[in-house]
Design an enzyme around this catalytic site. Sequence first.
Site, PDB file in Angstrom:
ATOM      1  N   THR A 385       6.543  13.078  -6.148  1.00  0.00           N
ATOM      2  CA  THR A 385       6.937  13.673  -7.407  1.00  0.00           C
ATOM      3  C   THR A 385       6.645  15.156  -7.279  1.00  0.00           C
ATOM      4  OG1 THR A 385       6.367  11.628  -8.477  1.00  0.00           O
ATOM      5  CG2 THR A 385       6.343  13.571  -9.883  1.00  0.00           C
ATOM      6  N   ASN A 405      10.420   9.063  -7.584  1.00  0.00           N
ATOM      7  CA  ASN A 405       9.387   8.039  -7.411  1.00  0.00           C
ATOM      8  C   ASN A 405       8.823   8.135  -6.003  1.00  0.00           C
ATOM      9  OD1 ASN A 405       7.570   6.103  -8.153  1.00  0.00           O
ATOM     10  ND2 ASN A 405       8.900   4.385  -7.643  1.00  0.00           N
ATOM     11  N   ASP A 427       8.858   1.285 -10.894  1.00  0.00           N
ATOM     12  CA  ASP A 427       7.827   1.603 -11.888  1.00  0.00           C
ATOM     13  C   ASP A 427       7.810   0.587 -13.033  1.00  0.00           C
ATOM     14  OD1 ASP A 427       6.480   3.705 -10.801  1.00  0.00           O
ATOM     15  OD2 ASP A 427       7.469   5.274 -11.949  1.00  0.00           O
ATOM     16  N   SER A 456       5.792   5.518 -16.962  1.00  0.00           N
ATOM     17  CA  SER A 456       5.474   6.572 -15.993  1.00  0.00           C
ATOM     18  C   SER A 456       4.018   7.000 -16.129  1.00  0.00           C
ATOM     19  CB  SER A 456       6.378   7.777 -16.264  1.00  0.00           C
ATOM     20  OG  SER A 456       6.011   8.873 -15.469  1.00  0.00           O
ATOM     21  N   GLY A 477       1.760  12.186  -7.815  1.00  0.00           N
ATOM     22  CA  GLY A 477       0.712  11.272  -7.319  1.00  0.00           C
ATOM     23  C   GLY A 477       0.668   9.926  -8.019  1.00  0.00           C
ATOM     24  N   GLY A 478       1.798   9.508  -8.623  1.00  0.00           N
ATOM     25  CA  GLY A 478       1.860   8.169  -9.228  1.00  0.00           C
ATOM     26  C   GLY A 478       0.736   7.955 -10.229  1.00  0.00           C
TER      27      GLY A 478
HETATM   28  O1  DON Z   1       6.625   8.153 -12.983  1.00  0.00           O
HETATM   29  C1  DON Z   1       5.705   7.836 -12.251  1.00  0.00           C
HETATM   30  O2  DON Z   1       4.577   7.633 -12.653  1.00  0.00           O
HETATM   31  C2  DON Z   1       5.959   7.737 -10.756  1.00  0.00           C
HETATM   32  N1  DON Z   1       7.324   7.402 -10.524  1.00  0.00           N
HETATM   33  C3  DON Z   1       5.564   9.022 -10.122  1.00  0.00           C
HETATM   34  C4  DON Z   1       5.719   9.000  -8.629  1.00  0.00           C
HETATM   35  C5  DON Z   1       4.894   9.990  -7.939  1.00  0.00           C
HETATM   36  O3  DON Z   1       4.158  10.743  -8.532  1.00  0.00           O
HETATM   37  C6  DON Z   1       4.949   9.981  -6.467  1.00  0.00           C
HETATM   38  N2  DON Z   1       4.214  11.083  -5.934  1.00  0.00           N
HETATM   39  N3  DON Z   1       3.422  11.126  -5.095  1.00  0.00           N
END
Ligand code: DON
Length: 573
Positions: A385, A405, A427, A456, A477-478
Site C-alpha cells: 500500500t 492490497n 480483505d 480495510s 502495512g495491512g
Molecule cells: O486495506 C487494507 O487494509 C489492505 N488492503 C492494505 C494492504 C497493505 O497495506 C499492504 N502493504 N503492505
Amino acid sequence: MNHFKRFIICTLFFTSFNHSKAQIFFKTHPGINPYQFETIKEKLFTHAAVTSAHPLASMVGAAIMQDGGNAFDAAIAVHFALAVVHPSAGNIGGGGFLLARTNNGKLIGLDFREAAPAIASRDMYLDEKGNPITSKSLEGPLASGIPGSVSGMFNAHVYAKLPMAQLMEPAIELAQYGFVLTEKEAGSLNSVRDELLKLSSAPSAYTKNTKWKKGDTIFQPELAATLRRIQINGLAGFYEGVTADLIVKEMANGSGIISTTDLKDYQTKKRVPIEFDYKNHHVISFSPPSSGGILIAQMMKMISPFDIAAMGYQSPAAVGLMVESQRRAYADRAEHMGDPDFWKVPTRTLISDAYAQQRMQDYTPGVAGNSKNTNAGHAKESEQTTHYSVIDKEGNMVAITTTLNGSYGNKTVVAGAGFLLNNEMDDFSTKPGVPNMFGALGGEANAIAPGKRMLSSMTPTLVTVNNKAYLTIGSPGGTTIPNQIYEGLINMIDFKMSLKQSIDASRFHHQWIPDQIQVEADFPDATIQALKKQGYKVNQRGYFGRMDGIRILPNGKIEAAGDKRGDDSVAGY
Ligand code: DON
C-alpha cells in the site's frame, strides 16, 4: 471549448510536431529530472510540503503547488504519478481513502475503496468442501474488486484549483518518456516477474528478458495511453469505453467477474471521519470501511489514563500496556467492523471513553494477557500500500492511503491498458474464522456481498492542536497500519520525538490473533526478554510499513519526513 479540452489539444498538437516539446511538464520544470534524482528523507519548508513513497512523485506534488495548485491539486498529481513510478502500490487499478481538512476547518473523507462486483457471493472463494482456496482471492482477475482510484481523484478534484488535465500531465510524461528505477524498485520488479507473466494475458512493460537494475529506464506506453484517455474523457476514460472494455477482456482471460456495468456504476462515497481528543491533540482519522480510525481511537483512549511517558520509551511497561490495548481493539475489529452500508458498526460505543475503560478493566500491568480470554466487547447500539501527505501554504492538509492490497495487487496487468489490478477481495472474510493474507479474522460483518466494500486497515490521519493544522500522517502495512499510526502518535505526543524519529522508531504489533507480539529486527533486546518473562510470545520480523508525514512546528516551519524503510522522499518549498 473548456479549459480541460484546450489543454489536451495543445498537448497533442505539440506531441505530433516535435518530440522534445512533447514534454510539457518536465520541459517547464527542469529542476525535476526523471533520469537523475535523489531521495530526501527529512527537510524543513516554509510554505508547503509533500511526502510520498517516491522522490519523483513528491517533487511533482510540490511543483504543482508552486504552479498555483493547493494540497488537493498536489495530492491528485501525486496519486497519478505514483501509479507510474511506484507500480507495486501506486495505482489506477486499486482504491483508497482521502482524508482532508481545509484551512477553514472543514473535514472531508472520501472513500474510493474497491467494491465487490455485482455477481460476487459470500462463498465464492471456497471449494466444494467449504475450504478457502486462498490463491483465488489473491491472484489473477477473480481477486480484483472494482477499482475506485480514478473516481476518487475526480471526486477530490472538486476541492482543487487547477484543471485535471494539468494534474495528470506529469504522470503521463513519466509513463511515456520513462524514468529511471531505484535499486529497490528494480529488485521489487524482478521479484514478481514470473508471477506477472503467469497471471497476465500478455507481457507488460514491467517484465523484460533480462533483470531490471538500478538506473534502467522503464517506459510504459500503454499506461500513458490509458492516462491520456482519462485526461481527455474524464471518468469515462476509465470506467467506460476502451479502458473499461480492456479490463473486462482481461477478466475473460482468467475467471474474473468485473463487468462493464460494475465499472460504470462505481461511486466514491463521502464518509464522516472519526474524531477524538488525546492529551491536547485532536485526532481525525478514517471511519468504516476502514477499521483504522476506530482502532486508534480505542487504543489511545485505553492508555490515556496512564502516564506512559514516565514508564519510558520502549520500556517493557510501556510496550506491554500498548500491546494490551492492541489486543482488545483488534478483537473488536474482527467482530464489529465492516462496510457500514451493509453492517451496523457500533462506532459511537467503540470509541467512547466508557467503553475503553470497561475494556481495560481486566488489564494487569506486567502480566501478558491471553487472546483466548479476550473476546470482542459487547458493543450494540440502538503488504503493499502507499501513503502520501500534503500540506499547502494555506494550511489545507490532505492524507491519502491507497493500495492494490498485495504488492503489485493480483499481479494481472490489463493487456493493452498497462496497469495492474488489485487483489482487494482478500480483505473480505472469505470464511468466518479463516485468516486472510494479513492473518486477520472476520465474520459476518465483513462477509462478501455484491457492491460491498471490504474492511480495510488503512489509516490516513490528521491532527490539530488548538484547532490549528498540526500533522498529517499514514503508512502501508495491512493490519499493522493502525498500530503504526498509534505508535507514531504516542512517540510524538508522549515521548516528545521529532516526526522523523517517530517514523523511524522500531515498531511492535499485536493484532489479538495470532496471540504474539511481532517486533522489527532492531527492537531492543532487553525489552523483548522482559516481555517474554511476563508471558508474551515475541516474534522478530522484517520492517513493516513506510510511514510518511508532515507537521507544522510552533515556529510555523513545515517539517516533512519520509520513512527510512523505503525510497520515501520529501519535497516542498
Ligand atoms: O486495506 C487494507 O487494509 C489492505 N488492503 C492494505 C494492504 C497493505 O497495506 C499492504 N502493504 N503492505
